[in-house]
Design a protein around this motif. Sequence first.
Motif, mmCIF file in Angstrom:
data_model
loop_
_atom_site.group_PDB
_atom_site.id
_atom_site.type_symbol
_atom_site.label_atom_id
_atom_site.label_comp_id
_atom_site.label_asym_id
_atom_site.label_seq_id
_atom_site.Cartn_x
_atom_site.Cartn_y
_atom_site.Cartn_z
ATOM 1 N N GLN A 115 0.890 -1.270 -0.037
ATOM 2 C CA GLN A 115 0.040 0.055 0.004
ATOM 3 C C GLN A 115 0.957 1.328 -0.056
ATOM 4 O OE1 GLN A 115 -2.641 -0.083 3.378
ATOM 5 N NE2 GLN A 115 -3.769 -1.977 2.531
ATOM 6 N N ILE A 116 0.603 2.295 -0.849
ATOM 7 C CA ILE A 116 1.118 3.626 -0.658
ATOM 8 C C ILE A 116 0.309 4.549 0.251
ATOM 9 C CG2 ILE A 116 1.736 5.555 -2.288
ATOM 10 C CD1 ILE A 116 1.868 3.506 -4.663
ATOM 11 N N ASN A 117 1.305 5.078 1.045
ATOM 12 C CA ASN A 117 0.546 6.010 1.989
ATOM 13 C C ASN A 117 0.060 7.300 1.303
ATOM 14 O OD1 ASN A 117 1.059 4.005 3.909
ATOM 15 N ND2 ASN A 117 3.170 4.953 4.314
ATOM 16 N N ARG A 118 0.708 7.805 0.480
ATOM 17 C CA ARG A 118 0.313 9.149 -0.351
ATOM 18 C C ARG A 118 -0.749 8.627 -0.992
ATOM 19 N NH1 ARG A 118 5.135 11.177 -3.834
ATOM 20 N NH2 ARG A 118 3.618 12.469 -4.035
ATOM 21 N N ALA A 119 -1.835 9.975 -1.168
ATOM 22 C CA ALA A 119 -3.008 10.007 -1.701
ATOM 23 C C ALA A 119 -2.600 10.292 -3.270
ATOM 24 C CB ALA A 119 -3.866 10.821 -1.065
ATOM 25 N N SER A 120 -3.349 9.619 -3.927
ATOM 26 C CA SER A 120 -3.372 9.750 -5.522
ATOM 27 C C SER A 120 -4.270 10.550 -5.823
ATOM 28 C CB SER A 120 -3.480 8.540 -6.294
ATOM 29 O OG SER A 120 -4.751 7.952 -5.836
ATOM 30 N N TYR A 121 -3.930 11.761 -6.720
ATOM 31 C CA TYR A 121 -4.883 12.727 -7.303
ATOM 32 C C TYR A 121 -5.038 12.501 -8.925
ATOM 33 C CZ TYR A 121 -3.448 14.871 -2.775
ATOM 34 O OH TYR A 121 -3.479 14.869 -1.538
ATOM 35 N N ASP A 122 -6.281 12.254 -9.272
ATOM 36 C CA ASP A 122 -6.264 11.921 -10.630
ATOM 37 C C ASP A 122 -6.457 13.314 -11.363
ATOM 38 O OD1 ASP A 122 -5.993 9.204 -10.244
ATOM 39 O OD2 ASP A 122 -8.178 8.864 -10.248
ATOM 40 N N TRP A 123 -7.091 14.183 -10.745
ATOM 41 C CA TRP A 123 -7.500 15.496 -11.514
ATOM 42 C C TRP A 123 -6.084 16.320 -11.486
ATOM 43 C CZ3 TRP A 123 -5.504 19.213 -8.206
ATOM 44 C CH2 TRP A 123 -5.310 18.864 -6.892
ATOM 45 N N LEU A 124 -5.063 15.988 -10.770
ATOM 46 C CA LEU A 124 -3.890 16.667 -10.779
ATOM 47 C C LEU A 124 -3.118 16.348 -12.239
ATOM 48 C CD1 LEU A 124 -1.885 18.596 -9.587
ATOM 49 C CD2 LEU A 124 -0.785 16.974 -8.423
ATOM 50 N N THR A 125 -3.312 14.986 -12.477
ATOM 51 C CA THR A 125 -2.750 14.583 -13.755
ATOM 52 C C THR A 125 -3.570 15.133 -14.822
ATOM 53 O OG1 THR A 125 -2.394 12.493 -12.574
ATOM 54 C CG2 THR A 125 -2.381 12.449 -15.045
ATOM 55 N N ILE A 126 -4.612 15.029 -14.850
ATOM 56 C CA ILE A 126 -5.461 15.942 -16.091
ATOM 57 C C ILE A 126 -5.113 17.305 -16.032
ATOM 58 C CG2 ILE A 126 -7.563 16.890 -16.838
ATOM 59 C CD1 ILE A 126 -8.710 14.314 -15.462
ATOM 60 N N LEU A 127 -4.686 18.107 -14.881
ATOM 61 C CA LEU A 127 -4.254 19.619 -14.904
ATOM 62 C C LEU A 127 -2.920 19.719 -15.444
ATOM 63 C CD1 LEU A 127 -4.983 22.371 -13.603
ATOM 64 C CD2 LEU A 127 -3.710 21.668 -11.731
ATOM 65 N N LEU A 128 -2.059 18.566 -15.085
ATOM 66 C CA LEU A 128 -0.713 18.823 -15.772
ATOM 67 C C LEU A 128 -0.672 18.396 -17.271
ATOM 68 C CD1 LEU A 128 1.335 16.714 -12.860
ATOM 69 C CD2 LEU A 128 1.298 19.429 -13.307
ATOM 70 N N LEU A 129 -1.519 17.757 -17.759
ATOM 71 C CA LEU A 129 -1.828 17.580 -19.201
ATOM 72 C C LEU A 129 -2.326 18.750 -19.778
ATOM 73 C CD1 LEU A 129 -3.455 13.802 -19.425
ATOM 74 C CD2 LEU A 129 -0.814 14.675 -19.981
ATOM 75 N N ILE A 130 -3.103 19.441 -19.316
ATOM 76 C CA ILE A 130 -3.483 20.738 -19.917
ATOM 77 C C ILE A 130 -2.137 21.774 -19.755
ATOM 78 C CG2 ILE A 130 -5.101 22.531 -19.514
ATOM 79 C CD1 ILE A 130 -7.144 20.792 -18.027
ATOM 80 N N ALA A 131 -1.568 21.907 -18.709
ATOM 81 C CA ALA A 131 -0.317 22.740 -18.835
ATOM 82 C C ALA A 131 0.445 22.153 -19.621
ATOM 83 C CB ALA A 131 0.057 22.561 -17.402
ATOM 84 N N LEU A 132 0.734 21.169 -20.070
ATOM 85 C CA LEU A 132 1.739 20.591 -21.039
ATOM 86 C C LEU A 132 1.148 20.786 -22.324
ATOM 87 C CD1 LEU A 132 4.120 19.072 -21.700
ATOM 88 C CD2 LEU A 132 2.850 17.013 -21.760
ATOM 89 N N VAL A 133 -0.023 20.850 -22.780
ATOM 90 C CA VAL A 133 -0.627 21.214 -23.873
ATOM 91 C C VAL A 133 -0.485 22.793 -24.286
ATOM 92 C CG1 VAL A 133 -2.806 21.428 -25.309
ATOM 93 C CG2 VAL A 133 -2.338 19.442 -24.070
ATOM 94 N N LEU A 134 -0.699 23.300 -23.260
ATOM 95 C CA LEU A 134 -0.416 25.079 -23.440
ATOM 96 C C LEU A 134 0.932 25.319 -23.540
ATOM 97 C CD1 LEU A 134 -2.755 26.367 -20.364
ATOM 98 C CD2 LEU A 134 -3.049 26.664 -22.679
ATOM 99 N N PHE A 135 2.019 24.656 -22.978
ATOM 100 C CA PHE A 135 3.352 25.081 -23.125
ATOM 101 C C PHE A 135 3.858 24.653 -24.461
ATOM 102 C CE2 PHE A 135 7.756 23.735 -22.875
ATOM 103 C CZ PHE A 135 8.256 24.834 -22.581
ATOM 104 N N ALA A 136 3.260 23.299 -25.046
ATOM 105 C CA ALA A 136 3.833 22.816 -26.050
ATOM 106 C C ALA A 136 2.969 23.946 -27.355
ATOM 107 C CB ALA A 136 3.272 21.685 -26.395
ATOM 108 N N SER A 137 1.970 24.462 -27.051
ATOM 109 C CA SER A 137 1.191 25.311 -28.163
ATOM 110 C C SER A 137 2.185 26.483 -28.320
ATOM 111 C CB SER A 137 -0.242 25.592 -27.772
ATOM 112 O OG SER A 137 -0.692 26.458 -28.674
ATOM 113 N N VAL A 138 2.516 27.178 -27.075
ATOM 114 C CA VAL A 138 3.216 28.422 -26.989
ATOM 115 C C VAL A 138 4.676 28.140 -27.570
ATOM 116 C CG1 VAL A 138 4.290 30.217 -25.713
ATOM 117 C CG2 VAL A 138 1.800 29.145 -25.080
ATOM 118 N N LYS A 139 5.089 27.058 -27.410
ATOM 119 C CA LYS A 139 6.524 26.695 -27.834
ATOM 120 C C LYS A 139 6.583 26.427 -29.275
ATOM 121 C CE LYS A 139 10.693 25.175 -27.357
ATOM 122 N NZ LYS A 139 11.890 26.053 -27.059
ATOM 123 N N LYS A 140 5.675 25.913 -29.951
ATOM 124 C CA LYS A 140 5.677 25.654 -31.438
ATOM 125 C C LYS A 140 5.346 26.886 -32.167
ATOM 126 C CE LYS A 140 3.417 22.692 -34.700
ATOM 127 N NZ LYS A 140 2.409 21.550 -35.133
#
Length: 329
Positions: A115-140
């Motif tokens: 068992q992992i003592n830390r809680a998992s946040y699925d919504w944080l993964t979606i948030l990081l994906l959105i941030a990655l898309v924004l950065f990739a768009s600006v970078k391109k």
Amino acid sequence: MEQGFTYQYDTVRSTTTLPIQRPLVPKSGELNINRSQPVPLAPIPERETQTQKVEPAAVVKKPAPPTLSQQRYWWWRQESKLLVGDSRYMTPRNELQLVTISKNEKAEFHLPARQINRASYDWLTILLLIALVLFASVKKTWNKYIENLFHSVVNYSTSIRMFQEKNTSVLQGAFQLDILFYLVFSAFAFQLLVFFSIDLPFENFQLFLFSAGLVIVYFFAKKLIYRLVGFTIEKTGETGEYLFNMNNFTRIAGVILFPVVTIIAFYPFNNIELPVTIGVILIALIYFLLIIRGFVILLKKQFSIFYLFLYFCTLEFVPLVLLYKILVL
């Protein structure tokens, strides 16, 4: 007439005979030594010379091969240095769960679960994906703008040139980077609240919404107060330039904090002290560079040092102290 006689030794007829050894009669008061007995020959002592006697070279003998007991002892000494922590043996983990199977159930192969003592946040993964898309768009699309943005941190002339241009492409790239900053910085503030265990009546996604609202209100209120103070003291041009540099620094902070927030979210260990410390150091460094840029801008505009000190103490340091008091106390 005189007659002379000449004596000539006859070497032919004469023979050599050994002398006859006769016992010597000792005289009175003398020591008689019997020479007929054999006399042992003692070694003649060598005379000491000034030169050192050269010893013959020592014969190098090959060492004897180690015995079986010696080899076992050496192996034991080497094995005693291989420690797991402070012990030679691994401590067992009590993480296995016994599964009782009834007669009606089929026997299956069960792997031990950890068992992992830390809680998992699925919504944080979606948030990081959105941030990655924004950065990739600006970078391109606006790669040159990102290069100028990082260059403006260390070069004041580049910052002035960007402040004077303000074309459409720059404004569109800046808007996307602003959204990226508020998402990433809010996620980092959420991670700080969880790490320091701040007692708040929110958990999980609600705590993130509280962090995002706090970040948005803080920066918008700060910019509004800056504009009001600049209008009051008739320094709107200098205030606008400083706020432009503040926006550039916050956009850079969003780009730099993005990998840090990602590492904290997917860190394989329970203790996240190292990545959190790195993130805090990066934020402190960017904030320190922003304060220096503000001093440079206002000093070039012949702003009073006394008012400059009051200006930054009132609008920069006092809000941070109040925010710390509200969250901690």
